[in-house]
Design a protein around this motif. Structure first.
Motif, PDB file in Angstrom:
ATOM      1  N   SER A  14       0.831  -1.192   0.000  1.00 23.64           N
ATOM      2  CA  SER A  14       0.000   0.000   0.000  1.00 23.64           C
ATOM      3  C   SER A  14       0.876   1.257   0.000  1.00 23.64           C
ATOM      4  O   SER A  14       1.924   1.299   0.651  1.00 23.64           O
ATOM      5  N   SER A  15       0.468   2.264  -0.733  1.00 23.71           N
ATOM      6  CA  SER A  15       1.175   3.549  -0.861  1.00 23.71           C
ATOM      7  C   SER A  15       2.502   3.433  -1.597  1.00 23.71           C
ATOM      8  O   SER A  15       3.380   4.279  -1.423  1.00 23.71           O
ATOM      9  N   ASP A  16       2.670   2.414  -2.410  1.00 27.35           N
ATOM     10  CA  ASP A  16       3.881   2.242  -3.213  1.00 27.35           C
ATOM     11  C   ASP A  16       3.457   1.932  -4.648  1.00 27.35           C
ATOM     12  O   ASP A  16       2.269   1.911  -4.968  1.00 27.35           O
ATOM     13  N   ALA A  17       4.429   1.723  -5.504  1.00 31.10           N
ATOM     14  CA  ALA A  17       4.170   1.347  -6.888  1.00 31.10           C
ATOM     15  C   ALA A  17       5.274   0.414  -7.342  1.00 31.10           C
ATOM     16  O   ALA A  17       6.426   0.556  -6.935  1.00 31.10           O
ATOM     17  N   GLN A  18       4.911  -0.528  -8.183  1.00 30.56           N
ATOM     18  CA  GLN A  18       5.906  -1.406  -8.804  1.00 30.56           C
ATOM     19  C   GLN A  18       6.025  -0.976 -10.264  1.00 30.56           C
ATOM     20  O   GLN A  18       5.016  -0.867 -10.965  1.00 30.56           O
ATOM     21  N   VAL A  19       7.244  -0.725 -10.684  1.00 27.80           N
ATOM     22  CA  VAL A  19       7.501  -0.287 -12.052  1.00 27.80           C
ATOM     23  C   VAL A  19       8.396  -1.314 -12.733  1.00 27.80           C
ATOM     24  O   VAL A  19       9.436  -1.681 -12.205  1.00 27.80           O
ATOM     25  N   GLN A  20       7.970  -1.757 -13.904  1.00 28.08           N
ATOM     26  CA  GLN A  20       8.746  -2.693 -14.705  1.00 28.08           C
ATOM     27  C   GLN A  20       9.057  -2.016 -16.036  1.00 28.08           C
ATOM     28  O   GLN A  20       8.188  -1.365 -16.617  1.00 28.08           O
ATOM     29  N   HIS A  31       1.874   1.480 -19.678  1.00 26.51           N
ATOM     30  CA  HIS A  31       0.651   0.827 -19.222  1.00 26.51           C
ATOM     31  C   HIS A  31       0.529   1.055 -17.723  1.00 26.51           C
ATOM     32  O   HIS A  31       1.468   0.797 -16.969  1.00 26.51           O
ATOM     33  N   VAL A  32      -0.634   1.555 -17.298  1.00 23.85           N
ATOM     34  CA  VAL A  32      -0.847   1.863 -15.887  1.00 23.85           C
ATOM     35  C   VAL A  32      -2.014   1.043 -15.340  1.00 23.85           C
ATOM     36  O   VAL A  32      -3.093   1.016 -15.940  1.00 23.85           O
ATOM     37  N   GLU A  33      -1.791   0.390 -14.214  1.00 27.72           N
ATOM     38  CA  GLU A  33      -2.842  -0.248 -13.419  1.00 27.72           C
ATOM     39  C   GLU A  33      -2.794   0.440 -12.060  1.00 27.72           C
ATOM     40  O   GLU A  33      -1.729   0.549 -11.465  1.00 27.72           O
ATOM     41  N   LYS A  67      -0.288   1.383  -6.201  1.00 31.41           N
ATOM     42  CA  LYS A  67      -1.098   1.080  -5.022  1.00 31.41           C
ATOM     43  C   LYS A  67      -1.294   2.326  -4.169  1.00 31.41           C
ATOM     44  O   LYS A  67      -1.269   2.269  -2.946  1.00 31.41           O
ATOM     45  N   GLY A  68      -1.435   3.474  -4.838  1.00 37.22           N
ATOM     46  CA  GLY A  68      -1.668   4.725  -4.126  1.00 37.22           C
ATOM     47  C   GLY A  68      -0.401   5.492  -3.794  1.00 37.22           C
ATOM     48  O   GLY A  68      -0.369   6.233  -2.814  1.00 37.22           O
ATOM     49  N   ALA A  69       0.635   5.335  -4.609  1.00 37.33           N
ATOM     50  CA  ALA A  69       1.919   6.007  -4.355  1.00 37.33           C
ATOM     51  C   ALA A  69       1.814   7.508  -4.601  1.00 37.33           C
ATOM     52  O   ALA A  69       1.071   7.955  -5.477  1.00 37.33           O
ATOM     53  N   THR A  73       7.221   9.305  -5.076  1.00 36.94           N
ATOM     54  CA  THR A  73       7.537   7.876  -5.002  1.00 36.94           C
ATOM     55  C   THR A  73       7.489   7.258  -6.384  1.00 36.94           C
ATOM     56  O   THR A  73       8.381   6.493  -6.768  1.00 36.94           O
ATOM     57  N   LEU A  74       6.469   7.606  -7.146  1.00 37.12           N
ATOM     58  CA  LEU A  74       6.326   7.089  -8.500  1.00 37.12           C
ATOM     59  C   LEU A  74       7.532   7.491  -9.364  1.00 37.12           C
ATOM     60  O   LEU A  74       8.110   6.662 -10.070  1.00 37.12           O
ATOM     61  N   LYS A  75       7.922   8.744  -9.270  1.00 37.67           N
ATOM     62  CA  LYS A  75       9.076   9.225 -10.035  1.00 37.67           C
ATOM     63  C   LYS A  75      10.344   8.472  -9.631  1.00 37.67           C
ATOM     64  O   LYS A  75      11.122   8.048 -10.484  1.00 37.67           O
ATOM     65  N   ALA A  76      10.548   8.280  -8.343  1.00 35.73           N
ATOM     66  CA  ALA A  76      11.737   7.565  -7.861  1.00 35.73           C
ATOM     67  C   ALA A  76      11.751   6.121  -8.350  1.00 35.73           C
ATOM     68  O   ALA A  76      12.802   5.593  -8.729  1.00 35.73           O
ATOM     69  N   ARG A  77      10.596   5.463  -8.362  1.00 35.38           N
ATOM     70  CA  ARG A  77      10.521   4.074  -8.837  1.00 35.38           C
ATOM     71  C   ARG A  77      10.833   3.983 -10.327  1.00 35.38           C
ATOM     72  O   ARG A  77      11.516   3.058 -10.773  1.00 35.38           O
TER      73      ARG A  77
END
Length: 98
Positions: A14-20, A31-33, A67-69, A73-77
């Motif tokens: 929660s409050s994070d994002a996974q980036v591939q 592609h964004v989910e 997951k609500g990042a 956080t999104l930029k850093a990932r």
């Protein structure tokens, strides 16, 4: 900067994002989910586009599972996944473009 290898950054907490990121010739696909897609989907995609532009990435495939990042956080990932795909480590990251 060019995406050379598959790479991943972040978690599915929660409050994070996974980036591939994946190498792909000819175009840039994002592609964004997201659990907040209806509210923030356009902003998430815009943040991804701006971050990739800042890094000089013009082609490849990016999958974001949000997951609500927060935006930072999104930029850093995204930055981390791109740097990992290029084999860059702490000693040779181009901090001046960030």
């Amino acid at each position: 900067m060019e995406i050379l290898n598959n790479a991943i950054a972040g978690t599915l907490e929660s409050s994070d994002a996974q980036v591939q990121v994946f190498p792909q010739k000819g175009e840039l696909n994002i592609h964004v989910e997201s659990s907040v897609m209806n509210q923030y989907g356009r902003q998430i995609k815009l943040t991804a586009e701006n971050t990739l532009k800042q890094l000089g990435v013009t082609e490849g495939k990016l999958i974001i599972i949000d997951k609500g990042a927060l935006e930072c956080t999104l930029k850093a990932r995204i930055e981390c996944a791109v740097f990992r795909s290029c084999g860059q480590s702490e000693t040779n990251i181009p901090w001046e473009v960030l």
